[in-house]
Design a protein around this motif. Structure first.
Motif, short mmCIF file in Angstrom:
data_model
loop_
_atom_site.label_atom_id
_atom_site.label_comp_id
_atom_site.label_asym_id
_atom_site.label_seq_id
_atom_site.Cartn_x
_atom_site.Cartn_y
_atom_site.Cartn_z
N VAL A 4 0.87 -1.23 -0.11
CA VAL A 4 0.03 -0.07 0.00
C VAL A 4 0.94 1.34 -0.01
N VAL A 5 0.59 2.04 -1.00
CA VAL A 5 1.48 3.30 -0.92
C VAL A 5 0.49 4.52 -0.62
N VAL A 6 0.91 5.29 0.25
CA VAL A 6 -0.12 6.43 0.88
C VAL A 6 0.62 7.79 0.16
N GLY A 7 -0.24 8.35 -0.80
CA GLY A 7 0.11 9.41 -1.49
C GLY A 7 0.55 9.18 -3.17
N GLY A 8 -0.22 9.91 -3.85
CA GLY A 8 -0.19 9.79 -5.19
C GLY A 8 0.44 10.86 -5.90
N GLY A 23 4.83 -7.14 -11.01
CA GLY A 23 4.22 -8.24 -10.73
C GLY A 23 3.81 -8.06 -8.95
N HIS A 24 4.10 -7.07 -8.40
CA HIS A 24 3.48 -7.11 -7.10
C HIS A 24 2.13 -6.45 -6.91
N GLU A 25 1.30 -6.82 -6.01
CA GLU A 25 -0.01 -6.22 -5.83
C GLU A 25 0.08 -5.03 -5.24
N VAL A 26 -0.28 -4.00 -5.72
CA VAL A 26 0.00 -2.54 -5.16
C VAL A 26 -1.13 -1.74 -5.20
N THR A 27 -1.40 -0.96 -4.33
CA THR A 27 -2.59 0.09 -4.59
C THR A 27 -1.93 1.26 -3.88
N VAL A 28 -2.23 2.63 -4.72
CA VAL A 28 -1.73 4.01 -4.44
C VAL A 28 -3.15 4.62 -3.77
N PHE A 29 -3.17 5.01 -2.61
CA PHE A 29 -4.21 5.80 -2.40
C PHE A 29 -3.70 7.40 -2.29
N GLY A 127 -4.27 7.65 9.50
CA GLY A 127 -3.31 7.08 10.56
C GLY A 127 -2.93 5.72 9.96
N VAL A 128 -1.68 5.53 10.51
CA VAL A 128 -0.96 4.17 9.95
C VAL A 128 -0.34 3.62 11.50
N GLY A 129 -0.37 2.36 11.46
CA GLY A 129 0.34 1.50 12.52
C GLY A 129 0.27 0.22 12.10
N THR A 130 0.18 -0.94 13.23
CA THR A 130 -0.02 -2.29 12.87
C THR A 130 -1.31 -2.90 13.72
N ASP A 131 -1.43 -4.10 13.20
CA ASP A 131 -2.53 -4.64 13.91
C ASP A 131 -2.06 -5.55 15.01
N ASP A 132 -3.08 -6.52 15.51
CA ASP A 132 -2.46 -7.23 16.94
C ASP A 132 -1.38 -8.13 16.65
N THR A 133 -1.12 -8.46 15.31
CA THR A 133 -0.12 -9.37 14.59
C THR A 133 1.04 -8.87 14.25
N GLY A 134 1.19 -7.31 14.20
CA GLY A 134 2.07 -6.79 13.51
C GLY A 134 2.17 -6.50 12.07
N ILE A 135 1.03 -6.64 11.49
CA ILE A 135 0.79 -6.34 9.97
C ILE A 135 0.43 -5.04 9.81
N PRO A 136 1.17 -4.37 9.02
CA PRO A 136 0.83 -2.87 8.70
C PRO A 136 -0.66 -2.59 8.34
N SER A 145 -10.19 0.76 6.86
CA SER A 145 -8.83 0.53 6.90
C SER A 145 -8.56 -0.82 6.00
N VAL A 146 -7.26 -0.91 5.78
CA VAL A 146 -6.58 -1.81 4.80
C VAL A 146 -5.28 -2.25 5.46
N THR A 147 -4.93 -3.61 5.39
CA THR A 147 -3.55 -4.09 5.76
C THR A 147 -2.97 -4.48 4.61
N ALA A 148 -1.24 -4.72 4.71
CA ALA A 148 -0.62 -4.90 3.82
C ALA A 148 0.93 -5.49 4.39
N ASP A 149 1.51 -6.10 3.54
CA ASP A 149 2.60 -6.72 3.64
C ASP A 149 3.82 -5.62 3.97
N LEU A 150 3.41 -4.30 3.11
CA LEU A 150 4.48 -3.24 3.27
C LEU A 150 3.85 -1.83 2.95
N VAL A 151 3.94 -1.00 3.85
CA VAL A 151 3.23 0.23 3.80
C VAL A 151 4.34 1.38 3.33
#
Length: 423
Positions: A4-8, A23-29, A127-136, A145-151
């Motif tokens: 997930v990319v924050v900022g276009g 080939g990565h799954e990416v979303t730019v907000f 806002g940005v942070g991690t969930d209870d399992t440490g996922i961004p 909200s959305v989660t991702a491997d990398l923010v």
């Protein structure tokens, strides 16, 4: 990998395009509702920035960019002048330069096309942070909200992502307020067109006043002669100017003005500092709706101060890491190079992403070094302008510039300009 990319802006879109291409799954907000909802001014891409961009987008995108860009090698030699409009000297020879100037809207449009459906407009991140399992995790203004491997925070000078990572601001006001606009060359009087020429120029004066006048001609000076590919919003020779004053209560008041009221106030401010009337014609003849104000912000010039966090599954790029004043014309190019370096690091990862923090650490080390170099160059000009706002600096500027102008007139084979000693 889900990214997930924050900022276009330029950096975020360049990253999104590059990740999508490998080939990565990416979303730019981005919070803007339209791609063209950005300043219609120009940015400079040097050879390094263009090389980085070529690794992120398809060759056809690069061809359209070059066909829409104004080649620095085709313009007259840059010029430095004083507050009376007198020639002080010329810049370096650009005849061998590969750099181009391009409209910000044009470049953003091309990059948005490369990102395609993976660009989500009108989404404001709060806002940005991690969930209870440490996922961004990224949170939007509507509570979703959305989660991702990398923010990745590509959300600029006031980055929410970088502030979260650093637990505070990552940059500070640089001490200057800028005012920018666009003026067609054809709208200036012949004498001023001759003085400015088809070049970029910089005017300096006492008491912290400066005026940069950039030249942009993506048609006559196209970097690639392919008119059918040209999509620039600038369709003729145009000056893109930037006025600069030290930050103060009086200068801050100008930021509340718009259009013709702001133009008149800027001209009055320069005239109060004894600038020659003709040097301000480029401001007076500008398109009123395009005149805007902005604060110069800057991160530290020390690499060790940049990205002051432990590498992990949330990172940032561009101005979110190394906020850079526009005085070096390198900020957007640095963001593109950040994006290319990050894509290179992610390309080398295994499928399970266990090595992700290490890859991010290598990328951030590169971004720190690049950011420090770009900031050092940009802050030289900022400090020079601010130095003229001191009593010794104002006296030195008023005293030395006539001597420099006289020396410039005596140089053999100098480029002739119009008589610019009027008031």
């Amino acid at each position: 990998m889900r990214v997930v990319v924050v900022g276009g802006g330029i950096g975020g879109l360049a990253l999104g395009a590059g990740l999508r291409r490998i080939g990565h799954e990416v979303t730019v907000f981005d919070r803007d509702s339209e791609v063209a909802a950005t300043g219609g001014y120009h940015i400079t891409l040097d050879e390094r920035a263009q090389s980085a961009l070529a690794r992120l987008v398809a060759p056809e995108i690069m061809r359209r960019l070059l066909a829409s860009g104004s080649a620095l090698r085709l313009r007259d030699r840059d010029m430095l002048w004083d507050y009376r409009g007198r020639l002080l000297g010329y810049g370096p020879d650009l005849s061998g330069s590969a750099s181009i100037d391009v409209d910000r809207i044009t470049l953003r449009t091309l990059l948005a096309e490369a990102v395609g459906a993976d660009l989500c407009l009108g989404r404001t991140v709060t806002g940005v942070g991690t969930d209870d399992t440490g996922i961004p995790r990224v949170v939007f203004v509507d509570g979703a909200s959305v989660t991702a491997d990398l923010v990745v925070g590509a959300d600029g000078t006031h980055s929410i992502v970088a502030r979260h990572l650093a637990a505070g601001p990552t940059n500070h006001p640089a001490g200057l307020i800028g005012f920018s606009g666009r003026t067609r060359l054809a709208d200036l009087d012949p004498a001023e067109r001759q003085r400015l020429g088809t070049r970029s120029t910089m005017g300096i004066g006492p008491r912290g006043a400066a005026l940069y006048v950039g030249f942009l001609d993506p048609v006559g000076n196209a970097a690639l002669d392919a008119p059918e590919l040209n999509m620039s919003i600038t369709t003729g020779p145009t000056y893109i100017w930037g006025a600069m004053f030290p930050e103060s209560a009086d200068t801050d008041a100008l930021r509340r003005l718009h259009g013709s009221a702001l133009q008149s106030a800027l001209i009055a401010r320069f005239r109060d500092r004894k600038w020659a009337r003709h040097t301000l014609e480029v401001i007076a003849r500008a398109e009123p709706a395009g005149v805007a104000a902005f604060r110069f912000n800057a991160a530290s010039t020390r690499a060790t101060d940049l990205a002051p966090w432990t590498a992990g599954r949330i990172t940032a790029l561009g101005d979110a890491v190394h906020a850079t004043p526009p005085t070096a014309g390198m900020g957007a190019g640095a963001a593109i190079q950040d994006a290319a370096d990050l894509v290179t690091q992610l390309r080398s990862l295994s499928a399970d992403t266990t090595d992700l923090p290490a890859a991010i650490g290598r990328y951030e080390a590169q971004a720190r070094q690049r950011g420090a170099a770009v900031l050092t160059a940009a802050m030289r000009t900022v400090r020079l302008i601010l130095a003229t706002d001191t009593t010794p600096g104002a006296v030195a500027t008023a005293t030395l510039t006539p001597l420099l102008a006289a020396a410039a007139r005596l140089r053999p084979n100098r480029r002739r300009t119009a008589n610019t000693d009027d008031v």
